[in-house]
Design a protein around this motif. Structure first.
Motif, mmCIF file in Angstrom:
data_model
loop_
_atom_site.group_PDB
_atom_site.id
_atom_site.type_symbol
_atom_site.label_atom_id
_atom_site.label_comp_id
_atom_site.label_asym_id
_atom_site.label_seq_id
_atom_site.Cartn_x
_atom_site.Cartn_y
_atom_site.Cartn_z
ATOM 1 N N GLU A 1 0.826 -1.209 0.000
ATOM 2 C CA GLU A 1 0.000 0.000 0.000
ATOM 3 C C GLU A 1 0.859 1.258 0.000
ATOM 4 O O GLU A 1 0.614 2.199 -0.752
ATOM 5 C CB GLU A 1 -0.926 0.008 1.220
ATOM 6 C CG GLU A 1 -2.172 -0.811 1.050
ATOM 7 C CD GLU A 1 -3.152 -0.575 2.203
ATOM 8 O OE1 GLU A 1 -2.995 0.445 2.915
ATOM 9 O OE2 GLU A 1 -4.068 -1.398 2.379
ATOM 10 N N GLU A 2 1.871 1.278 0.859
ATOM 11 C CA GLU A 2 2.748 2.440 0.933
ATOM 12 C C GLU A 2 3.417 2.703 -0.405
ATOM 13 O O GLU A 2 3.533 3.853 -0.846
ATOM 14 C CB GLU A 2 3.796 2.220 2.023
ATOM 15 C CG GLU A 2 3.245 2.210 3.438
ATOM 16 C CD GLU A 2 4.306 1.878 4.467
ATOM 17 O OE1 GLU A 2 5.482 1.678 4.062
ATOM 18 O OE2 GLU A 2 3.981 1.807 5.670
ATOM 19 N N GLN A 3 3.880 1.645 -1.038
ATOM 20 C CA GLN A 3 4.529 1.802 -2.332
ATOM 21 C C GLN A 3 3.552 2.290 -3.412
ATOM 22 O O GLN A 3 3.906 3.101 -4.273
ATOM 23 C CB GLN A 3 5.158 0.461 -2.760
ATOM 24 C CG GLN A 3 6.310 0.016 -1.889
ATOM 25 C CD GLN A 3 7.438 1.031 -1.899
ATOM 26 O OE1 GLN A 3 7.908 1.438 -2.964
ATOM 27 N NE2 GLN A 3 7.849 1.459 -0.713
ATOM 28 N N ALA B 1 2.946 5.905 -2.892
ATOM 29 C CA ALA B 1 4.156 6.654 -3.258
ATOM 30 C C ALA B 1 4.298 6.779 -4.767
ATOM 31 O O ALA B 1 4.881 7.754 -5.268
ATOM 32 C CB ALA B 1 5.385 5.961 -2.667
ATOM 33 N N ARG B 2 3.748 5.831 -5.513
ATOM 34 C CA ARG B 2 3.857 5.851 -6.983
ATOM 35 C C ARG B 2 2.685 6.543 -7.666
ATOM 36 O O ARG B 2 2.590 6.503 -8.892
ATOM 37 C CB ARG B 2 3.986 4.421 -7.506
ATOM 38 C CG ARG B 2 5.228 3.691 -7.047
ATOM 39 C CD ARG B 2 6.501 4.339 -7.564
ATOM 40 N NE ARG B 2 7.674 3.566 -7.203
ATOM 41 C CZ ARG B 2 8.209 2.616 -7.955
ATOM 42 N NH1 ARG B 2 7.654 2.303 -9.115
ATOM 43 N NH2 ARG B 2 9.285 1.973 -7.552
ATOM 44 N N GLY B 3 1.778 7.129 -6.890
ATOM 45 C CA GLY B 3 0.730 7.924 -7.516
ATOM 46 C C GLY B 3 -0.682 7.420 -7.369
ATOM 47 O O GLY B 3 -1.614 8.038 -7.908
ATOM 48 N N ALA B 4 -0.901 6.311 -6.674
ATOM 49 C CA ALA B 4 -2.275 5.822 -6.473
ATOM 50 C C ALA B 4 -3.061 6.834 -5.642
ATOM 51 O O ALA B 4 -2.545 7.384 -4.666
ATOM 52 C CB ALA B 4 -2.260 4.474 -5.775
ATOM 53 N N SER B 5 -4.304 7.099 -6.052
ATOM 54 C CA SER B 5 -5.146 8.027 -5.283
ATOM 55 C C SER B 5 -5.955 7.297 -4.223
ATOM 56 O O SER B 5 -6.416 7.901 -3.260
ATOM 57 C CB SER B 5 -6.084 8.801 -6.220
ATOM 58 O OG SER B 5 -6.861 7.919 -7.001
ATOM 59 N N LYS C 1 5.808 -6.329 -9.343
ATOM 60 C CA LYS C 1 7.082 -6.616 -8.696
ATOM 61 C C LYS C 1 6.948 -6.963 -7.218
ATOM 62 O O LYS C 1 7.763 -7.716 -6.676
ATOM 63 C CB LYS C 1 8.032 -5.421 -8.847
ATOM 64 C CG LYS C 1 8.596 -5.250 -10.246
ATOM 65 C CD LYS C 1 9.624 -4.120 -10.277
ATOM 66 C CE LYS C 1 10.286 -4.009 -11.653
ATOM 67 N NZ LYS C 1 11.303 -2.928 -11.676
ATOM 68 N N GLU C 2 5.945 -6.395 -6.546
ATOM 69 C CA GLU C 2 5.864 -6.520 -5.096
ATOM 70 C C GLU C 2 4.774 -7.481 -4.606
ATOM 71 O O GLU C 2 4.683 -7.745 -3.412
ATOM 72 C CB GLU C 2 5.634 -5.144 -4.456
ATOM 73 C CG GLU C 2 6.705 -4.116 -4.773
ATOM 74 C CD GLU C 2 8.033 -4.421 -4.082
ATOM 75 O OE1 GLU C 2 8.082 -5.380 -3.276
ATOM 76 O OE2 GLU C 2 9.012 -3.707 -4.337
ATOM 77 N N THR C 3 3.915 -7.967 -5.499
ATOM 78 C CA THR C 3 2.878 -8.923 -5.087
ATOM 79 C C THR C 3 3.030 -10.202 -5.900
ATOM 80 O O THR C 3 3.854 -10.293 -6.817
ATOM 81 C CB THR C 3 1.459 -8.358 -5.313
ATOM 82 O OG1 THR C 3 1.126 -8.415 -6.711
ATOM 83 C CG2 THR C 3 1.352 -6.916 -4.827
ATOM 84 N N THR C 4 2.203 -11.191 -5.583
ATOM 85 C CA THR C 4 2.239 -12.462 -6.321
ATOM 86 C C THR C 4 1.282 -12.468 -7.514
ATOM 87 O O THR C 4 1.082 -13.506 -8.151
ATOM 88 C CB THR C 4 1.871 -13.619 -5.374
ATOM 89 O OG1 THR C 4 0.575 -13.374 -4.813
ATOM 90 C CG2 THR C 4 2.896 -13.746 -4.256
#
Length: 483
Positions: free
Chosen positions: A353-355, A358-362, A398-401
């Protein structure tokens, strides 16, 4: 926003009506005449542009008059000649001025039904021109004469000849390309109708001249307008029969039918031909979408006048305007990304979630779901603008399955919002006000500010909220700021 051109073909379309409508909509007549002169057709034609009325509607009438020895031919023909037979007249609206039939013989004579037949000769043409001119409120004639020797014999021009004429001109390449695209619509239709190879399709010299002017003129005008998209209504083709060398044939003519394949049409409004092959070819070559429910903001309108007097206005109407680019709007709007995950360590969701933020999710939210075979899982949903979509997808992959993501454009209805500062005995907080149709309908203190004050003052956060609501309500009155 897109700049658009809309053809309203309620009374059909012909080459000269198209020129009149585009000129009336805003194309500079002097520019048009300068550009069409670049064809260098050795004084074979004159173009007259004049304001006139049709059923009380003011518009522009364009006449292409043949000069020199060709004056014995009727104005504005577009008929194609195949072998040595004159087929159905494909014409300009010019040949319909008096409500006559079209009879084409080997010697290029024409009979016109005015309750009696008479030979269509040079004297008749002069009368026709005089009768037309008294309708002109204003106008000018431009003669294309380059003082070259010119022979007006009845030789033929095939597609290669026409391509050579257009290619040898000093017109811009984009005008040449569009001109040939339109001309090929006619040539291919004629080849199909008459069962001949394309290279054997010939255009009679007289017919080819005004067809070239109509088609190249259309390309010049469209290039001048520089619209982003061209729309058109269903095309009225008329009805009844027209006479050719082989006898009576139904309207629309076979070549017109061939060109209009795949295009919505209407028929039978009047018992005459209302759409010519040249008019049909222009639409077939340039229109991006046919619709009778256009959605745009009108900025200009133009009327191109025909000759025949009908119960309805014999005019072609075009609109210039602006419309929303739906593709652009959809691409620019928010996107909802979703993926179902049943095999990831739950501890990682907080980091993901944090990532994502940080990448632009609203917005990021998780929904517990049951997948096939009764497996519990989490649906990860991410709301993001189109410009940051790639960055968010990179985090998910990259960060989830997750192995794949569903994507949906999202429409949003939102209240207007404003932020104000409010002082309490514990400190300052930010209040978010929400408005509906300009009226304040709700407000809410920012959580992070309340948390900060609770920790700083050593009091329960609920007490901070009560303090804020009590104090803010006192300050509210009927004069609360509106949008």
């Amino acid at each position: 926003m897109l700049n658009i051109l809309y053809y309203d073909c309620f009374a059909g379309i012909s080459g000269d009506m198209n020129l009149g409508a585009l000129l009336d909509a805003g194309v500079d007549p002097d520019y048009f005449l300068r550009e069409i002169a670049k064809l260098n057709l050795n004084g074979e034609f004159e173009v007259t542009i004049a304001k006139a009325l049709k059923k009380g509607i003011s518009g522009i009438k364009v006449d292409v008059r043949l000069t020199g020895d060709q004056r014995g031919s009727h104005q504005g023909s577009e008929h194609a000649e195949h072998g040595h037979e004159h087929e159905h007249n494909h014409g300009h609206e010019h040949e319909h001025a008096h409500g006559h039939e079209h009879v084409h013989g080997h010697e290029h004579n024409h009979a016109h039904g005015h309750e009696h037949e008479h030979e269509h000769n040079h004297a008749h043409e002069q009368t026709h021109i005089q009768e037309h001119n008294h309708h002109h409120e204003q106008g000018h004639t431009h003669k294309h004469d380059h003082s070259h020797d010119h022979h007006h014999g009845h030789h033929h021009r095939n597609v290669e000849d026409i391509e050579r004429i257009i290619g040898a001109s000093s017109l811009p390449d984009r005008v040449k390309e569009l001109s040939m695209k339109i001309f090929m619509q006619v040539a291919l239709a004629e080849a199909k109708v008459h069962g001949k190879p394309l290279e054997e399709v010939h255009f009679h010299e007289v017919g080819a001249v005004d067809s070239i002017v109509d088609i190249v003129g259309a390309s010049i005008c469209l290039d001048y307008l520089k619209v982003d998209k061209i729309l058109a209504s269903p095309v009225q083709v008329g009805g009844g029969f027209v006479r050719c060398e082989h006898g009576l044939i139904p309207v629309p003519a076979p070549a017109t039918v061939e060109i209009l394949k795949g295009i919505p049409v209407k028929a039978g409004l009047v018992p005459f031909e209302t759409t010519t092959p040249t008019g049909a070819a222009i639409l077939a070559a340039v229109v991006d979408e046919f619709t009778d429910k256009p959605d745009f903001v009108m900025e200009a309108v133009g009327y191109g006048l025909g000759n025949r007097d009908l119960e309805i206005p014999n005019v072609l109407r075009v609109y210039l305007g602006r419309m929303e680019d739906k593709k652009e709007s959809a691409a620019a709007g928010p996107i909802l990304l979703e993926t179902n995950i049943d095999d990831m360590n739950p501890e990682l969701y907080s980091y993901v979630e944090e990532q994502l933020f940080a990448r632009g999710a609203s917005d990021v939210f998780k929904t517990p779901i049951i997948m096939k075979k009764g497996r519990p899982a989490v649906k990860l949903s991410v709301l993001v603008g189109s410009k940051r979509e790639k960055e968010v997808l990179e985090v998910i992959f990259k960060e989830t399955t997750s192995l794949g993501v569903r994507k949906f454009p999202v429409g949003k209805a939102m209240l207007e919002r404003s932020f104000v500062k409010h002082n309490t005995r514990y400190g300052e907080v930010t209040i978010k006000n929400s408005y509906y149709e300009g009226k304040l309908v709700k407000y809410k203190p920012e959580y992070e500010d309340c948390k900060r004050l609770a920790l700083a003052n050593g009091v329960p956060i609920s007490k901070i909220y009560r303090e804020i609501y009590t104090g803010y309500e006192v300050n509210l009155d009927e004069s609360q700021p509106e949008i």
